[in-house]
Write a protein that holds these residues in place. Structure first.
Motif, PDB file in Angstrom:
ATOM      1  N   GLN A 188     -86.583  29.113 -66.495  1.00 38.12           N
ATOM      2  CA  GLN A 188     -87.868  29.308 -67.172  1.00 38.12           C
ATOM      3  C   GLN A 188     -88.969  29.636 -66.169  1.00 38.12           C
ATOM      4  OE1 GLN A 188     -87.740  25.571 -69.213  1.00 38.12           O
ATOM      5  NE2 GLN A 188     -86.826  26.417 -71.055  1.00 38.12           N
ATOM      6  N   PHE A 189     -88.892  29.046 -64.970  1.00 36.82           N
ATOM      7  CA  PHE A 189     -89.860  29.358 -63.918  1.00 36.82           C
ATOM      8  C   PHE A 189     -89.764  30.834 -63.526  1.00 36.82           C
ATOM      9  CE2 PHE A 189     -90.042  29.928 -59.217  1.00 36.82           C
ATOM     10  CZ  PHE A 189     -91.409  29.817 -59.041  1.00 36.82           C
ATOM     11  N   ALA A 190     -88.541  31.325 -63.371  1.00 37.41           N
ATOM     12  CA  ALA A 190     -88.351  32.687 -62.867  1.00 37.41           C
ATOM     13  C   ALA A 190     -88.538  33.750 -63.938  1.00 37.41           C
ATOM     14  CB  ALA A 190     -86.955  32.804 -62.247  1.00 37.41           C
ATOM     15  N   TRP A 191     -88.360  33.374 -65.215  1.00 39.88           N
ATOM     16  CA  TRP A 191     -88.330  34.379 -66.278  1.00 39.88           C
ATOM     17  C   TRP A 191     -89.323  34.090 -67.397  1.00 39.88           C
ATOM     18  CZ3 TRP A 191     -85.592  38.783 -65.681  1.00 39.88           C
ATOM     19  CH2 TRP A 191     -84.658  38.797 -64.630  1.00 39.88           C
ATOM     20  N   SER A 192     -90.389  33.363 -67.104  1.00 40.79           N
ATOM     21  CA  SER A 192     -91.336  32.978 -68.149  1.00 40.79           C
ATOM     22  C   SER A 192     -92.212  34.141 -68.603  1.00 40.79           C
ATOM     23  CB  SER A 192     -92.220  31.831 -67.653  1.00 40.79           C
ATOM     24  OG  SER A 192     -92.902  32.213 -66.463  1.00 40.79           O
ATOM     25  N   ASP A 193     -92.341  35.175 -67.793  1.00 35.87           N
ATOM     26  CA  ASP A 193     -93.189  36.316 -68.137  1.00 35.87           C
ATOM     27  C   ASP A 193     -92.441  37.242 -69.094  1.00 35.87           C
ATOM     28  OD1 ASP A 193     -94.812  38.506 -68.318  1.00 35.87           O
ATOM     29  OD2 ASP A 193     -94.865  38.938 -66.173  1.00 35.87           O
ATOM     30  N   PRO A 194     -92.910  37.383 -70.344  1.00 27.60           N
ATOM     31  CA  PRO A 194     -92.208  38.254 -71.298  1.00 27.60           C
ATOM     32  C   PRO A 194     -92.065  39.697 -70.807  1.00 27.60           C
ATOM     33  CG  PRO A 194     -93.830  36.905 -72.426  1.00 27.60           C
ATOM     34  CD  PRO A 194     -94.059  36.707 -70.958  1.00 27.60           C
ATOM     35  N   ALA A 195     -93.018  40.150 -70.026  1.00 25.23           N
ATOM     36  CA  ALA A 195     -92.927  41.519 -69.508  1.00 25.23           C
ATOM     37  C   ALA A 195     -91.710  41.683 -68.606  1.00 25.23           C
ATOM     38  CB  ALA A 195     -94.200  41.874 -68.738  1.00 25.23           C
ATOM     39  N   LYS A 196     -91.314  40.604 -67.963  1.00 21.35           N
ATOM     40  CA  LYS A 196     -90.139  40.620 -67.093  1.00 21.35           C
ATOM     41  C   LYS A 196     -88.859  40.342 -67.869  1.00 21.35           C
ATOM     42  CE  LYS A 196     -88.347  38.160 -63.028  1.00 21.35           C
ATOM     43  NZ  LYS A 196     -88.654  37.099 -62.052  1.00 21.35           N
ATOM     44  N   SER A 197     -88.916  39.381 -68.791  1.00 18.85           N
ATOM     45  CA  SER A 197     -87.697  38.954 -69.484  1.00 18.85           C
ATOM     46  C   SER A 197     -87.294  39.894 -70.610  1.00 18.85           C
ATOM     47  CB  SER A 197     -87.866  37.535 -70.030  1.00 18.85           C
ATOM     48  OG  SER A 197     -88.924  37.461 -70.957  1.00 18.85           O
ATOM     49  N   ALA A 198     -88.254  40.526 -71.270  1.00 21.66           N
ATOM     50  CA  ALA A 198     -87.932  41.349 -72.441  1.00 21.66           C
ATOM     51  C   ALA A 198     -86.954  42.485 -72.139  1.00 21.66           C
ATOM     52  CB  ALA A 198     -89.216  41.890 -73.073  1.00 21.66           C
ATOM     53  N   PRO A 199     -87.122  43.226 -71.031  1.00 19.44           N
ATOM     54  CA  PRO A 199     -86.158  44.301 -70.759  1.00 19.44           C
ATOM     55  C   PRO A 199     -84.733  43.795 -70.536  1.00 19.44           C
ATOM     56  CG  PRO A 199     -88.154  44.614 -69.468  1.00 19.44           C
ATOM     57  CD  PRO A 199     -88.241  43.248 -70.066  1.00 19.44           C
ATOM     58  N   VAL A 200     -84.588  42.636 -69.909  1.00 20.68           N
ATOM     59  CA  VAL A 200     -83.253  42.067 -69.712  1.00 20.68           C
ATOM     60  C   VAL A 200     -82.678  41.615 -71.045  1.00 20.68           C
ATOM     61  CG1 VAL A 200     -81.923  40.262 -68.557  1.00 20.68           C
ATOM     62  CG2 VAL A 200     -83.843  41.358 -67.370  1.00 20.68           C
ATOM     63  N   LEU A 201     -83.493  40.919 -71.820  1.00 25.74           N
ATOM     64  CA  LEU A 201     -83.044  40.437 -73.125  1.00 25.74           C
ATOM     65  C   LEU A 201     -82.597  41.596 -74.013  1.00 25.74           C
ATOM     66  CD1 LEU A 201     -82.818  37.695 -74.537  1.00 25.74           C
ATOM     67  CD2 LEU A 201     -85.096  38.072 -75.467  1.00 25.74           C
ATOM     68  N   ALA A 202     -83.298  42.707 -73.930  1.00 19.59           N
ATOM     69  CA  ALA A 202     -82.971  43.872 -74.752  1.00 19.59           C
ATOM     70  C   ALA A 202     -81.616  44.462 -74.401  1.00 19.59           C
ATOM     71  CB  ALA A 202     -84.057  44.931 -74.597  1.00 19.59           C
ATOM     72  N   ARG A 203     -81.108  44.191 -73.189  1.00 20.50           N
ATOM     73  CA  ARG A 203     -79.820  44.742 -72.764  1.00 20.50           C
ATOM     74  C   ARG A 203     -78.657  43.791 -73.022  1.00 20.50           C
ATOM     75  NH1 ARG A 203     -80.407  45.135 -67.038  1.00 20.50           N
ATOM     76  NH2 ARG A 203     -78.253  45.885 -67.061  1.00 20.50           N
ATOM     77  N   ILE A 204     -78.929  42.611 -73.574  1.00 17.13           N
ATOM     78  CA  ILE A 204     -77.864  41.653 -73.875  1.00 17.13           C
ATOM     79  C   ILE A 204     -77.435  41.852 -75.328  1.00 17.13           C
ATOM     80  CG2 ILE A 204     -77.273  39.211 -74.074  1.00 17.13           C
ATOM     81  CD1 ILE A 204     -79.288  38.631 -71.856  1.00 17.13           C
ATOM     82  N   PRO A 205     -76.225  42.375 -75.564  1.00 10.80           N
ATOM     83  CA  PRO A 205     -75.809  42.644 -76.942  1.00 10.80           C
ATOM     84  C   PRO A 205     -75.906  41.432 -77.865  1.00 10.80           C
ATOM     85  CG  PRO A 205     -74.342  43.778 -75.441  1.00 10.80           C
ATOM     86  CD  PRO A 205     -75.252  42.926 -74.595  1.00 10.80           C
TER      87      PRO A 205
END
Length: 244
Positions: A188-205
């Motif tokens: 959560q510390f490393a990925w709390s920024d939605p701008a950072k996490s959203a692109p990764v999340l979008a690539r997880i089927p």
């Protein structure tokens, strides 16, 4: 009890105080293992002992030889879960060498040193065993601001393969688990920024990040008899992220 459980085996779990480590302790205890929890945080160890009845070791892998000595005093073990890990968020061009050393010490040298302590004892006793390293999908991709972390986990994957090669003849299996973002305090510390996490999340089927118990279940499997012919594998637990 199902034969795939690591029942009756004495397992050391590092970084046991929070996140994947705590979930792993809970799962292995439920599966009948005798768990020894290692953490640098005394309060977390007290809580683990009260919650699960496990023995504990207070040690910090940043003080590597002291941690190795503490583990050596607690031998023997049948298995090792190298879960302890830290991260540091700095651009590669300004990552300090002290940062690199600190992250590599805990994430790479620590797992190797404890594998030496426990692996040498297993070889000496002439018994088989299993080592599970908690790596990361960061081992295989370049993540901005994660130079130290990515390098440490890529090195951990390499160590997994070498250890599997060398320890296999002694019936000691070595594997790593490579989770994607896991919703631990560090995650959560490393990925709390939605701008950072959203692109990764979008690539997880499967459309979400991991929860710690989902990693703990894979740890239990790899320690148990159903994984008797699995060694040298760096197993992605990433909801399909790697197919992209």
């Amino acid at each position: 009890m199902s034969t795939h459980h690591p029942a009756g085996r004495r397992i050391l779990v590092t970084g046991a105080g929070k996140g994947i480590g705590r979930a792993t302790v809970e799962r292995l205890v439920a599966d009948g293992a005798e768990v020894v929890a290692l953490s640098r945080t005394a309060a977390d160890l007290r809580d683990l002992h009260e919650a699960f009845g496990c023995d504990t070791i207070e040690a910090d892998l940043a003080d590597l030889e002291a941690a190795a000595d503490a583990v050596a005093r607690a031998l023997p073990f049948d298995g090792l879960v190298n879960n302890a890990g830290i991260t540091a968020l700095e651009p590669a061009l300004s990552t300090g060498m002290d940062t690199m050393r600190r992250v590599m010490e805990v994430n790479t040298l620590g797992p190797l040193r404890l594998a030496q302590v426990i692996g040498n004892d297993l070889v000496r006793r002439g018994v088989g065993g299993a080592i599970v390293n908690i790596s990361s999908t960061a081992a295989d991709v370049g993540l901005a601001d994660h130079a130290a972390y990515c390098a440490s986990k890529a090195a951990l994957n390499a160590l997994t393969r070498v250890l599997a090669k060398e320890l296999g003849p002694h019936n000691i299996r070595v594997n790593s688990i490579n989770p994607t973002v896991t919703l631990t305090p560090m995650g959560q510390f490393a990925w709390s920024d939605p701008a950072k996490s959203a692109p990764v999340l979008a690539r997880i089927p499967l459309g979400r990040f991991l929860e710690p118990p989902e990693v703990a279940g894979v740890v239990s499997f790899l320690l148990g008899n159903d994984a008797a012919m699995i060694s040298g594998v760096c197993l992605a637990v990433d909801g399909g992220l790697g197919v992209d």
